[in-house]
Each structure stands twice: as structure tokens, then as C-alpha cells.
Write a protein that holds these residues in place. Structure first.
Motif, PDB file in Angstrom:
ATOM      1  N   PHE A 143       0.820  -1.206   0.000  1.00 32.54           N
ATOM      2  CA  PHE A 143       0.000   0.000   0.000  1.00 32.54           C
ATOM      3  C   PHE A 143       0.860   1.265   0.000  1.00 32.54           C
ATOM      4  CE2 PHE A 143      -2.974  -3.160   1.512  1.00 32.54           C
ATOM      5  CZ  PHE A 143      -4.185  -2.753   0.982  1.00 32.54           C
ATOM      6  N   ILE A 144       2.109   1.126   0.405  1.00 27.64           N
ATOM      7  CA  ILE A 144       2.991   2.289   0.515  1.00 27.64           C
ATOM      8  C   ILE A 144       3.949   2.415  -0.660  1.00 27.64           C
ATOM      9  CG2 ILE A 144       4.840   3.316   1.923  1.00 27.64           C
ATOM     10  CD1 ILE A 144       3.453   2.136   4.370  1.00 27.64           C
ATOM     11  N   ALA A 197      14.542   2.292   0.921  1.00 26.40           N
ATOM     12  CA  ALA A 197      13.192   1.719   0.959  1.00 26.40           C
ATOM     13  C   ALA A 197      13.192   0.382   1.696  1.00 26.40           C
ATOM     14  CB  ALA A 197      12.651   1.541  -0.458  1.00 26.40           C
ATOM     15  N   THR A 198      14.261  -0.402   1.540  1.00 21.53           N
ATOM     16  CA  THR A 198      14.374  -1.692   2.226  1.00 21.53           C
ATOM     17  C   THR A 198      14.425  -1.496   3.738  1.00 21.53           C
ATOM     18  OG1 THR A 198      15.542  -2.694   0.350  1.00 21.53           O
ATOM     19  CG2 THR A 198      15.795  -3.750   2.498  1.00 21.53           C
ATOM     20  N   ILE A 199      15.248  -0.556   4.183  1.00 16.37           N
ATOM     21  CA  ILE A 199      15.319  -0.257   5.629  1.00 16.37           C
ATOM     22  C   ILE A 199      13.952   0.205   6.128  1.00 16.37           C
ATOM     23  CG2 ILE A 199      16.356   1.248   7.364  1.00 16.37           C
ATOM     24  CD1 ILE A 199      18.870   1.334   5.566  1.00 16.37           C
ATOM     25  N   GLY A 200      13.275   1.018   5.313  1.00 16.72           N
ATOM     26  CA  GLY A 200      11.956   1.499   5.689  1.00 16.72           C
ATOM     27  C   GLY A 200      10.947   0.377   5.826  1.00 16.72           C
ATOM     28  N   VAL A 201      10.988  -0.590   4.900  1.00 19.66           N
ATOM     29  CA  VAL A 201      10.053  -1.714   4.945  1.00 19.66           C
ATOM     30  C   VAL A 201      10.302  -2.570   6.182  1.00 19.66           C
ATOM     31  CG1 VAL A 201       9.486  -3.911   3.813  1.00 19.66           C
ATOM     32  CG2 VAL A 201       9.595  -1.811   2.466  1.00 19.66           C
ATOM     33  N   ILE A 202      11.572  -2.792   6.539  1.00 20.43           N
ATOM     34  CA  ILE A 202      11.900  -3.581   7.734  1.00 20.43           C
ATOM     35  C   ILE A 202      11.408  -2.860   8.991  1.00 20.43           C
ATOM     36  CG2 ILE A 202      13.801  -4.465   9.143  1.00 20.43           C
ATOM     37  CD1 ILE A 202      15.356  -4.887   6.498  1.00 20.43           C
ATOM     38  N   ALA A 203      11.647  -1.553   9.051  1.00 17.35           N
ATOM     39  CA  ALA A 203      11.176  -0.776  10.201  1.00 17.35           C
ATOM     40  C   ALA A 203       9.653  -0.782  10.283  1.00 17.35           C
ATOM     41  CB  ALA A 203      11.694   0.662  10.113  1.00 17.35           C
ATOM     42  N   LEU A 204       8.994  -0.717   9.129  1.00 17.81           N
ATOM     43  CA  LEU A 204       7.532  -0.759   9.078  1.00 17.81           C
ATOM     44  C   LEU A 204       7.012  -2.079   9.629  1.00 17.81           C
ATOM     45  CD1 LEU A 204       4.920   0.666   8.047  1.00 17.81           C
ATOM     46  CD2 LEU A 204       5.248  -0.575   5.899  1.00 17.81           C
ATOM     47  N   ALA A 208       7.225  -1.977  13.343  1.00 13.91           N
ATOM     48  CA  ALA A 208       6.182  -1.141  13.933  1.00 13.91           C
ATOM     49  C   ALA A 208       4.842  -1.858  13.955  1.00 13.91           C
ATOM     50  CB  ALA A 208       6.069   0.165  13.147  1.00 13.91           C
ATOM     51  N   VAL A 209       4.508  -2.548  12.879  1.00 10.29           N
ATOM     52  CA  VAL A 209       3.215  -3.236  12.784  1.00 10.29           C
ATOM     53  C   VAL A 209       3.159  -4.427  13.741  1.00 10.29           C
ATOM     54  CG1 VAL A 209       1.729  -4.590  11.261  1.00 10.29           C
ATOM     55  CG2 VAL A 209       2.778  -2.496  10.425  1.00 10.29           C
ATOM     56  N   GLU A 210       4.248  -5.218  13.781  1.00 11.21           N
ATOM     57  CA  GLU A 210       4.259  -6.418  14.610  1.00 11.21           C
ATOM     58  C   GLU A 210       4.578  -6.134  16.077  1.00 11.21           C
ATOM     59  OE1 GLU A 210       3.315  -9.429  14.027  1.00 11.21           O
ATOM     60  OE2 GLU A 210       2.801  -8.987  11.945  1.00 11.21           O
ATOM     61  N   GLY A 211       5.096  -4.918  16.374  1.00 10.15           N
ATOM     62  CA  GLY A 211       5.443  -4.602  17.757  1.00 10.15           C
ATOM     63  C   GLY A 211       6.645  -5.382  18.242  1.00 10.15           C
ATOM     64  N   TYR A 212       7.567  -5.665  17.306  1.00  5.87           N
ATOM     65  CA  TYR A 212       8.753  -6.461  17.665  1.00  5.87           C
ATOM     66  C   TYR A 212       9.833  -6.179  16.627  1.00  5.87           C
ATOM     67  CZ  TYR A 212      11.451 -10.468  19.404  1.00  5.87           C
ATOM     68  OH  TYR A 212      12.410 -11.258  19.963  1.00  5.87           O
ATOM     69  N   LEU A 233       9.627   3.658  15.121  1.00  6.34           N
ATOM     70  CA  LEU A 233       9.823   2.788  13.950  1.00  6.34           C
ATOM     71  C   LEU A 233       8.908   3.204  12.801  1.00  6.34           C
ATOM     72  CD1 LEU A 233      10.173  -0.738  15.638  1.00  6.34           C
ATOM     73  CD2 LEU A 233      11.947   0.499  14.378  1.00  6.34           C
ATOM     74  N   LEU A 234       7.658   3.529  13.132  1.00 11.19           N
ATOM     75  CA  LEU A 234       6.711   3.924  12.088  1.00 11.19           C
ATOM     76  C   LEU A 234       7.128   5.240  11.430  1.00 11.19           C
ATOM     77  CD1 LEU A 234       4.069   3.485  10.579  1.00 11.19           C
ATOM     78  CD2 LEU A 234       2.870   4.661  12.442  1.00 11.19           C
ATOM     79  N   VAL A 235       7.500   6.226  12.254  1.00 17.80           N
ATOM     80  CA  VAL A 235       7.936   7.523  11.719  1.00 17.80           C
ATOM     81  C   VAL A 235       9.197   7.343  10.874  1.00 17.80           C
ATOM     82  CG1 VAL A 235       8.828   9.809  12.320  1.00 17.80           C
ATOM     83  CG2 VAL A 235       6.878   8.865  13.565  1.00 17.80           C
ATOM     84  N   GLY A 236      10.148   6.577  11.419  1.00 13.32           N
ATOM     85  CA  GLY A 236      11.388   6.327  10.681  1.00 13.32           C
ATOM     86  C   GLY A 236      11.137   5.596   9.376  1.00 13.32           C
ATOM     87  N   ALA A 237      10.203   4.621   9.398  1.00 11.09           N
ATOM     88  CA  ALA A 237       9.880   3.858   8.190  1.00 11.09           C
ATOM     89  C   ALA A 237       9.321   4.765   7.105  1.00 11.09           C
ATOM     90  CB  ALA A 237       8.878   2.756   8.526  1.00 11.09           C
TER      91      ALA A 237
END
Length: 651
Positions: free
Chosen positions: A554-555, A583-590, A593-597, A610-614
Motif C-alpha cells: 500500500f505504501i 526503501a528496504t530499511i523502511g520496509v523492515i522498520a515498518l 512497527a506493525v508487529e510490535g517487535y 519505527l513507524l515515523v522512521g519507516a
């Protein structure tokens, strides 16, 4: 042995029931009469052989080729698919036989009187109009039977719009209006309506690549992908879920049907995921998200790439190259969430002794990769997709003969030809109905009018326009297979982005993504619902979970709109590498953030960081990249401090 056989029979019955519930293409008749079965098989094999022959020698004149393809497909649909769920599922009715004969007659009329039709261009006689009217009704009914009522209803609405458009108030959507004679002429006697580009691509590229997938399946490619994925990822944390992502991605790219892929591979992967500890909703969602993503994964991309190439007038290879990095990011997002979910829940993989070795898998069936390698080689060398698909099919038969366990018998070849046509029926009828919709949009200028409406609401702001286009695509793609979803969204929504200066390939890929993701978004998340059916999970919860897993999808489209270098368009390799890394680092951080881990369980502050950084890393730009790195580094530092604190307490 009896227990194993009983379990296999039960699984097959479950698969069949789920397919019938969520995939209208699977509700075909199973005849008790051998004569009818053989007749249908003969017609299906003959159509496949016709397309293989024309791939070798060249297609017929455009209108003839498309009309013959459509008429035989319609006839097979009326023979194979009953009027409704309540109709007899094992025998034909007189009405169905008559409809099949009429279908063949509509194609025969064009073949026989082609010269007269050409000479009468724009001035159809009564016979022309009668056949046009019959063909229009047959296309709508055959499409309703195999793809569901949604697409047929949409086509009827568009036909009504073509006729009554003059009566609409205002100037935004109204047009001068067209008479019944004009509409029938345009839909049947030109290559702009039913026999437009969608059915043209169906009768050339798509049918051949579906045949290619059918031959690969008969050679054992599906089992090979499962075994290879199991060997590569089965023993890792949450191994079965990673196996599902890898195998479903590859098979989804080849077979082009997200729902069918969810069910056929899911009957193997979903029970394994549940066995190692994944929740049913999560297991069903993993399979759904991975299967849907196959439509954006090169080299085949579920055959939609060929329609995109034909529509844009660019080489197929350019589409595949542009789709590569975004597709990798999509799957990276799913795999990371799967991995982090396993870490968070303390899940393990499959015991090593139960997993095949990579070398053993490659030694047994690795030769089956040669047709795919050959396909990519021919496309890279600049050969047409039709040529590449034809010779890849031939290569599949030859390569499969190298080992006894994969060797295809004459019966297997005939079955692959029959299954290929059967699989292509839904796509072909979708393309025929979409031809009506696109034809009306072209005739009335509806696509440009809708684009103007979106731009008016968006007030010239690109981001708002992108969000509105995304919403339009998710609605337009609701309940539709990926190919008709793409064609409709490309016709209705892509022009708005083009008017904002977005490059054509980028705008078409943007709408393709969201038309595809409509299979995961409730209330009509067909792929997710199919996964829920196999997993025994709540459909809505599975749909929401599949959206979370596919969040990168979606992003990422927003990213390549703002930075086309992600699609390797008009960029240097350095820029492409940099935007891919960020973008890869952003996807990992995302995913964290979603999984809380990430490194450990994340508290609310860490998840926000993590979400802001992603989002900063995913959005291209030096400033956002620097801010993203700093914020993500802060989140990682907090995680490390948390781990150290836990160790001190434990000590």
C-alpha cells in the motif's frame, strides 16, 4: 495407508468446497456422460492447438482471430458452467447446448462474411445488428456464469450510460448519447469493443502463458517450488510461513489466479503454519497476501504485464524490469512480518529431519527451472512474448523428459492442453466483458471525465489525487480477478495521474497495485476469504490481517510515484541502489512497527519511532532519509537498552 488416503481425500474435498465458495471459475460441471466429456475436451484441446499454431505461424486477421477465440471460449463456458448453483452439475440442458451453438455462430459469421463487414464499416445491415445483439447478450451471460455477476452488472451500467448519457445533468459526466445501432456496431464489428485490446491480449499472450503454466504444472513444477521453498526456509523460525510466501509468490506469478493459488498451495502450507503455532487468521492471511503478490512478481506477473505492455505500447521486458524492485520490497515486507511474528511468539521451524535438502530437491527436479530460464533469456534477447511462450512450452515438454518422475506422457500433454484452455476461460470472458466497459469509456470519453472529476476533488494536489485514485482502484477492483481489475482501473483512474504529470508506466503500475490489492481489502477480500476457508478462521479478521501483511504494497506505489528511480526509470544505477536500500530499511522498520517487535518486544514509543522512521525512509529525499536513519537508530538503541535491562534482571 488408509488413514493417509482418508486425509488426502478430506483435504481434496475441502479444497474443492473452498474453491466453489470463493472462485466462480471452479464451479464447472462434472459430466456423467463420457461423450459430453470427450466433446468438451476435444474443443478445449483444439483451441489450445489453434493458438499454438498461430503463435508459430502468426495470428489470423485481427478481428477474425479475436472473434474465433471469443466464440469458442463462450461455447465452452456454456457447456461447462451451469446457469446457477442450483442447476444440475453433471449434465447439459437443451438451453445450454443452444447457447453454445449460438456462440460458435457469432464467430463463424465474422469469419465467413469478413470482407462484407469490412466493406460495410460504419453502415451495418440488419444481419450484422442481430448478430451483434446476440453476441452482446451471450458475452454478458457467459461472463456472469464464470466470473460472477459483478463484472456483468458493471458492463450493463456502462451500456446504459452510453445510451442515456445525454440525459445526465451537468457537463461533468454527460455526453451526446449514442443510439442502439451505434452501440451494437461499435461493440461487435470493430476492434474497440468486445474484440478490443483486452480480448486481443487474451487471444495471443495470455492464452499462451496460461498454457505454459499448465505444462509446467503437469511436469511437477508446483511440487518442485514447494519442496525447494521448504528446503530453503523450512527449518528457520516460522519456516512454514516463509515457505508459503516463497512458493505462493512463484506459483501466483505463473498461474495468474490469486484465489486458486491460495487454495491449491494453501491446503499444504496453511496446516503447516498452524502446526508450528501460527494463529489460523495469520496463517490464512500469509497465504492470501503471498498469492495476491504473485500478480506483481516478474517474470510472468500473472499475465497482466502483457496487457500493460500492449496498452502502453512498450516492450514487455521494460514492464518486468520496472516491477522487479517494488515486488521484492512487497515480499520483503511479508517475510519480515512473518519472521518477527515468529520471534514474538517464540515459534520454531520444522525439524531438520522432516525437511528435504536443497541439493536433493535440485537434483531431483531442478531441471524444471530450464524452461523459466529459457523464457527469461528469450525475452531479454528481444524476442516477442508470443515467440518466447511458444518455445518455452516446447522446452518444458523436452526438459520434463530428462527424468522419469517428471516425464510427460502423451496423455499428460493432452491434459495440459485441455487444462490450459479451461484455466483461460475465466480470463478470456473477463477480457470480453471488460472490452465492453473500455469500449463505452472510449466511445463516451468517460475515462477522461472521471479523471477530471478526481482532479477537481484533489484540487491539483498530487498526494490527495493519489489517495483518491487508490480508493477508486480498491472499489473498482472489488471482487474482480487481477486482469480485469487492472484494465478497468487503467481506463478509469490512470488518466487522472497522467494529467498530474506522472509518467504513463508509473501511473499504470500504481493503479495495477491497488486493483490487485482489492483482493485483500474487506468487505470483498476474495483471496483472504479463501485463505480463511482453508484455515478455519474468521474471514473479516483474516482480511484485516492480510492487509497488515501487505502494508508495504500500500505504501510502495506512493514511493515510485515520487521517485520513479525505484522502478529503474530514467535513473542512474547509484540512485537506484540508494533508493532501494533506503526503501528496504523502511520496509523492515515498518514491519517492526506493525508487529510490535524488532530486536525484542517494542513498547508504544518504540513502535511510533519505527513507524515515523519507516515513513521517512520510504519517502525519497536526502532530508527524509537522514531523519529516518536517526529515528530508526533511536528505536534500535531503545530496543538494545531494553534487552540489556532484561538480562540484568535475569542475572
Amino acid at each position: 495407508m488408509s488413514n493417509v488416503t482418508g486425509e488426502r481425500t478430506q483435504t481434496e474435498a475441502q479444497v474443492e468446497q473452498v474453491l466453489k465458495n470463493y472462485d466462480t471459475e471452479s464451479r464447472f460441471r462434472k459430466f456423467t456422460s463420457h461423450h459430453v466429456t470427450r466433446t468438451v475436451a476435444f474443443m478445449a484441446i483444439a483451441l489450445s492447438l489453434f493458438h499454438l499454431y498461430t503463435a508459430w505461424t502468426g495470428p489470423l486477421v485481427t478481428l477474425k482471430h479475436r472473434a474465433l477465440h471469443t466464440s469458442v471460449v463462450m461455447a465452452l463456458v456454456f457447456l461447462l458452467y451451469p446457469f446457477s448453483k442450483k442447476s444440475a452439475g453433471d449434465k447439459l440442458t437443451v438451453v445450454d447446448i443452444l447457447l453454445a451453438i449460438l456462440s460458435l455462430a457469432t464467430g463463424a459469421y465474422i469469419l465467413i462474411d469478413y470482407n462484407g463487414i469490412v466493406l460495410r464499416a460504419g453502415m451495418p445491415n440488419n444481419t450484422d445488428l442481430i448478430f451483434a445483439f446476440i453476441t452482446l447478450l451471450l458475452v454478458l451471460e457467459a461472463g456472469r456464469r464464470i466470473t460472477g455477476k459483478e463484472l456483468a452488472i458493471l458492463a450493463v451500467i456502462f451500456l446504459a450510460y452510453a445510451y442515456f448519457g445525454r440525459s445526465l445533468p451537468g457537463n461533468l459526466l454527460s455526453h451526446r448519447g449514442y443510439g442502439i445501432k451505434d452501440i451494437l456496431d461499435y461493440m461487435y464489428l470493430t476492434t474497440e469493443g468486445i474484440f478490443g485490446i483486452p480480448i486481443g491480449v487474451s487471444s495471443t499472450y495470455i492464452i499462451l502463458f496460461i498454457l505454459f503454466g499448465s505444462f509446467l504444472d503437469k511436469s511437477g513444477m508446483g511440487q518442485f517450488f514447494n519442496d525447494l521453498a521448504m528446503a530453503l526456509a523450512g527449518t528457520s523460525r516460522g519456516g512454514p510461513a516463509k515457505v508459503a510466501v516463497v512458493s505462493s509468490g512463484f506459483m501466483g506469478s505463473i498461474n495468474g489466479s490469486a484465489v486458486a493459488n491460495v487454495v491449491t498451495t494453501g491446503c499444504f502450507t496453511i496446516p503447516l503454519m498452524k502446526k508450528v503455532g501460527y494463529r489460523p487468521e495469520f496463517a490464512g492471511a500469509v497465504e492470501a497476501a503471498a498469492s495476491v503478490g504473485g500478480q506483481i512478481l516478474p517474470p510472468v506477473m500473472g499475465a497482466a504485464a502483457f496487457i500493460m505492455a500492449e496498452t502502453l505500447g512498450v516492450p514487455y521486458l521494460k514492464i518486468a524490469i520496472a516491477a522487479a524492485v517494488p515486488a521484492v520490497l512487497y515480499y520483503l515486507g511479508i517475510i519480515m512480518m512473518v519472521h518477527l511474528q515468529a520471534c514474538k511468539r517464540g515459534l520454531q521451524g520444522i525439524p531438520k529431519e522432516e525437511v528435504p535438502r536443497v541439493w536433493d530437491v535440485l537434483k531431483s527436479r531442478g531441471h524444471l527451472l530450464l524452461p523459466l530460464v529459457g523464457l527469461v533469456y528469450l525475452l531479454v534477447k528481444g524476442y516477442t512474448p508470443i515467440y518466447a511462450a511458444f518455445y518455452s512450452i516446447v522446452l518444458t515438454v523436452l526438459v520434463s523428459a530428462l527424468k522419469k518422475e517428471t516425464r510427460m506422457s502423451f496423455r499428460d500433454i493432452l491434459k495440459a492442453l485441455e487444462d490450459g484452455t479451461r484455466t483461460a476461460l475465466g480470463v478470456a470472458m473477463s477480457c470480453a466483458i471488460v472490452g465492453i466497459i473500455v469500449g463505452v469509456a472510449t466511445l463516451t470519453g468517460f475515462g477522461l471525465k472521471l479523471a477530471s472529476a478526481i482532479l477537481l476533488v484533489g484540487q491539483g494536489n498530487l498526494f490527495i489525487t493519489l489517495v483518491l485514485t487508490m480508493i477508486a482502484c480498491l472499489i473498482l477492483g472489488m471482487g474482480l480477478p487481477s486482469i480485469p481489475a487492472y484494465i478497468i482501473t487503467a481506463t478509469m483512474a490512470a488518466p487522472a495521474l497522467a494529467k498530474m504529470g506522472v509518467p504513463p508506466l508509473v501511473s499504470h503500475m500504481f493503479v495495477f497495485y491497488f486493483g490487485m490489492l482489492a483482493n485483500l481489502t474487506p468487505p470483498v477480500a476474495l483471496a483472504a476469504f479463501a485463505g480463511a476457508g482453508i484455515a478455519g478462521a474468521n474471514p473479516t479478521s483474516t482480511g484485516i490481517q492480510s492487509m497488515k501483511l501487505a502494508l508495504a504494497g500500500f505504501i510502495v506505489p506512493f514511493v515510485f510515484v515520487y521517485s520513479p528511480s525505484l522502478m529503474l526509470i530514467n535513473t542512474t544505477w547509484l540512485d537506484a541502489v540508494m533508493v532501494t536500500i533506503t526503501a528496504t530499511i523502511g520496509v523492515i522498520a515498518l514491519a517492526g512497527a506493525v508487529e510490535g517487535y524488532l530486536l525484542t518486544h517494542a513498547n508504544a514509543l518504540t513502535r511510533v519511532l519505527l513507524l515515523v522512521g519507516a515513513l521517512c525512509m520510504i519517502k525519497p529525499g536526502v532530508i527524509t532519509d537522514v531523519v529516518g536513519i536517526v529515528v530508526i537508530a533511536a528505536a534500535v538503541l531503545l530496543q538494545r537498552m531494553e534487552i540489556k535491562k532484561k538480562r540484568e534482571i535475569t542475572a
